[in-house]
Design a protein around this motif. Structure first.
Motif, PDB file in Angstrom:
ATOM      1  N   LEU A 165       0.840  -1.198   0.000  1.00 16.28           N
ATOM      2  CA  LEU A 165       0.000   0.000   0.000  1.00 16.28           C
ATOM      3  C   LEU A 165       0.873   1.245   0.000  1.00 16.28           C
ATOM      4  O   LEU A 165       1.793   1.346   0.813  1.00 16.28           O
ATOM      5  CB  LEU A 165      -0.892   0.001   1.241  1.00 16.28           C
ATOM      6  CG  LEU A 165      -1.704  -1.276   1.443  1.00 16.28           C
ATOM      7  CD1 LEU A 165      -1.436  -1.870   2.798  1.00 16.28           C
ATOM      8  CD2 LEU A 165      -3.155  -1.005   1.243  1.00 16.28           C
ATOM      9  N   SER A 166       0.569   2.165  -0.893  1.00 13.50           N
ATOM     10  CA  SER A 166       1.283   3.442  -0.890  1.00 13.50           C
ATOM     11  C   SER A 166       0.300   4.539  -0.488  1.00 13.50           C
ATOM     12  O   SER A 166      -0.905   4.426  -0.714  1.00 13.50           O
ATOM     13  CB  SER A 166       1.894   3.735  -2.259  1.00 13.50           C
ATOM     14  OG  SER A 166       0.892   3.903  -3.239  1.00 13.50           O
ATOM     15  N   TYR A 167       0.840   5.568   0.108  1.00 16.28           N
ATOM     16  CA  TYR A 167       0.009   6.626   0.674  1.00 16.28           C
ATOM     17  C   TYR A 167       0.363   7.989   0.096  1.00 16.28           C
ATOM     18  O   TYR A 167       1.465   8.210  -0.397  1.00 16.28           O
ATOM     19  CB  TYR A 167       0.169   6.663   2.208  1.00 16.28           C
ATOM     20  CG  TYR A 167      -0.253   5.371   2.845  1.00 16.28           C
ATOM     21  CD1 TYR A 167      -1.569   5.170   3.232  1.00 16.28           C
ATOM     22  CD2 TYR A 167       0.648   4.327   3.015  1.00 16.28           C
ATOM     23  CE1 TYR A 167      -1.970   3.974   3.791  1.00 16.28           C
ATOM     24  CE2 TYR A 167       0.255   3.119   3.569  1.00 16.28           C
ATOM     25  CZ  TYR A 167      -1.054   2.946   3.955  1.00 16.28           C
ATOM     26  OH  TYR A 167      -1.457   1.761   4.504  1.00 16.28           O
ATOM     27  N   GLU A 222      -3.145  11.527   5.437  1.00 15.83           N
ATOM     28  CA  GLU A 222      -2.654  10.581   4.450  1.00 15.83           C
ATOM     29  C   GLU A 222      -3.734   9.564   4.144  1.00 15.83           C
ATOM     30  O   GLU A 222      -4.448   9.112   5.034  1.00 15.83           O
ATOM     31  CB  GLU A 222      -1.405   9.891   4.973  1.00 15.83           C
ATOM     32  CG  GLU A 222      -0.272  10.884   5.124  1.00 15.83           C
ATOM     33  CD  GLU A 222       0.931  10.285   5.793  1.00 15.83           C
ATOM     34  OE1 GLU A 222       0.832   9.194   6.371  1.00 15.83           O
ATOM     35  OE2 GLU A 222       1.971  10.922   5.737  1.00 15.83           O
ATOM     36  N   LEU A 270      -4.827   6.222   1.282  1.00 10.40           N
ATOM     37  CA  LEU A 270      -4.330   5.238   0.347  1.00 10.40           C
ATOM     38  C   LEU A 270      -4.282   5.862  -1.045  1.00 10.40           C
ATOM     39  O   LEU A 270      -5.267   6.430  -1.516  1.00 10.40           O
ATOM     40  CB  LEU A 270      -5.242   4.009   0.359  1.00 10.40           C
ATOM     41  CG  LEU A 270      -4.812   2.839  -0.494  1.00 10.40           C
ATOM     42  CD1 LEU A 270      -3.479   2.261   0.000  1.00 10.40           C
ATOM     43  CD2 LEU A 270      -5.883   1.755  -0.472  1.00 10.40           C
ATOM     44  N   TYR A 282      -2.069   0.674  -4.814  1.00  9.30           N
ATOM     45  CA  TYR A 282      -1.650  -0.603  -4.243  1.00  9.30           C
ATOM     46  C   TYR A 282      -1.129  -1.540  -5.328  1.00  9.30           C
ATOM     47  O   TYR A 282      -1.403  -1.353  -6.510  1.00  9.30           O
ATOM     48  CB  TYR A 282      -2.813  -1.283  -3.510  1.00  9.30           C
ATOM     49  CG  TYR A 282      -3.910  -1.737  -4.433  1.00  9.30           C
ATOM     50  CD1 TYR A 282      -3.867  -2.995  -5.044  1.00  9.30           C
ATOM     51  CD2 TYR A 282      -4.981  -0.923  -4.725  1.00  9.30           C
ATOM     52  CE1 TYR A 282      -4.865  -3.402  -5.909  1.00  9.30           C
ATOM     53  CE2 TYR A 282      -5.988  -1.323  -5.581  1.00  9.30           C
ATOM     54  CZ  TYR A 282      -5.920  -2.566  -6.170  1.00  9.30           C
ATOM     55  OH  TYR A 282      -6.900  -2.963  -7.029  1.00  9.30           O
ATOM     56  N   VAL A 328       5.526   3.012   2.428  1.00 10.87           N
ATOM     57  CA  VAL A 328       4.594   1.993   1.953  1.00 10.87           C
ATOM     58  C   VAL A 328       4.438   0.954   3.056  1.00 10.87           C
ATOM     59  O   VAL A 328       5.313   0.800   3.918  1.00 10.87           O
ATOM     60  CB  VAL A 328       5.068   1.306   0.644  1.00 10.87           C
ATOM     61  CG1 VAL A 328       5.105   2.297  -0.498  1.00 10.87           C
ATOM     62  CG2 VAL A 328       6.416   0.646   0.824  1.00 10.87           C
ATOM     63  N   ASP A 329       3.336   0.270   3.043  1.00  9.78           N
ATOM     64  CA  ASP A 329       3.084  -0.831   3.974  1.00  9.78           C
ATOM     65  C   ASP A 329       2.970  -2.126   3.186  1.00  9.78           C
ATOM     66  O   ASP A 329       2.547  -2.109   2.026  1.00  9.78           O
ATOM     67  CB  ASP A 329       1.767  -0.631   4.735  1.00  9.78           C
ATOM     68  CG  ASP A 329       1.805   0.534   5.718  1.00  9.78           C
ATOM     69  OD1 ASP A 329       2.905   0.877   6.203  1.00  9.78           O
ATOM     70  OD2 ASP A 329       0.730   1.084   6.004  1.00  9.78           O
TER      71      ASP A 329
END
Length: 141
Positions: A6-8, A89, A91, A94, A127-128
């Motif tokens: 996941l990018s924010y 922030e 999402l 992805y 990123v997560d």
């Protein structure tokens, strides 16, 4: 196993990328082109390796609607349109990858941090990586 990367971003980030004044670093068309090229190459590399399952970028947060509350809980359902606070922030996009291990998914995600763009933006970007539950048994602790 499948993992979601996941990018924010924030509305300010989206505004900056499209050339709007943000009070932050002003993106140039070259900055945006470099980011776009990096993301295209990154995704193509994952496709070539057979690890890419899906990827999508999301439109500006200002186009988001949030639904909260619950009549079951005795609360009215409230629908809120953006925009949201500039620092919030959200999402931004992805990737879903299927690879051999959490460590490999983490390596893939770490490559995203090499995305070109303004240093001020890169300094606060992250990123997560989260495993995707394949069944209800995956959720049991």
């Amino acid at each position: 196993m499948k993992y979601m990367i996941l990018s924010y971003g924030s509305q300010r980030d989206y505004d900056g990328m499209t050339g709007k004044a943000t009070g932050d670093y002003a993106w140039t068309p070259g900055d945006f082109a470099a980011v776009t090229e990096f993301m295209r190459d990154f995704t193509a590399k994952l496709e070539a390796s057979g690890e890419l399952v899906d990827t999508r970028g999301l439109v500006d947060p200002v186009h988001t609607r949030r639904i909260s509350g619950s009549t079951r809980a005795g609360l009215p359902v409230v629908i809120t349109d953006g925009p949201y606070a500039e620092t919030q922030e959200v999402l931004a996009g992805y990737w879903i990858v299927e690879c051999e291990s959490f460590d490999r998914a983490t390596e893939i995600a770490a490559e995203i941090t090499e995305c070109p763009g303004p240093a001020a933006i890169a300094a606060r970007a992250y990123v997560d990586v989260r495993p995707i539950a394949e069944s209800v048994q995956s959720l049991e602790i």
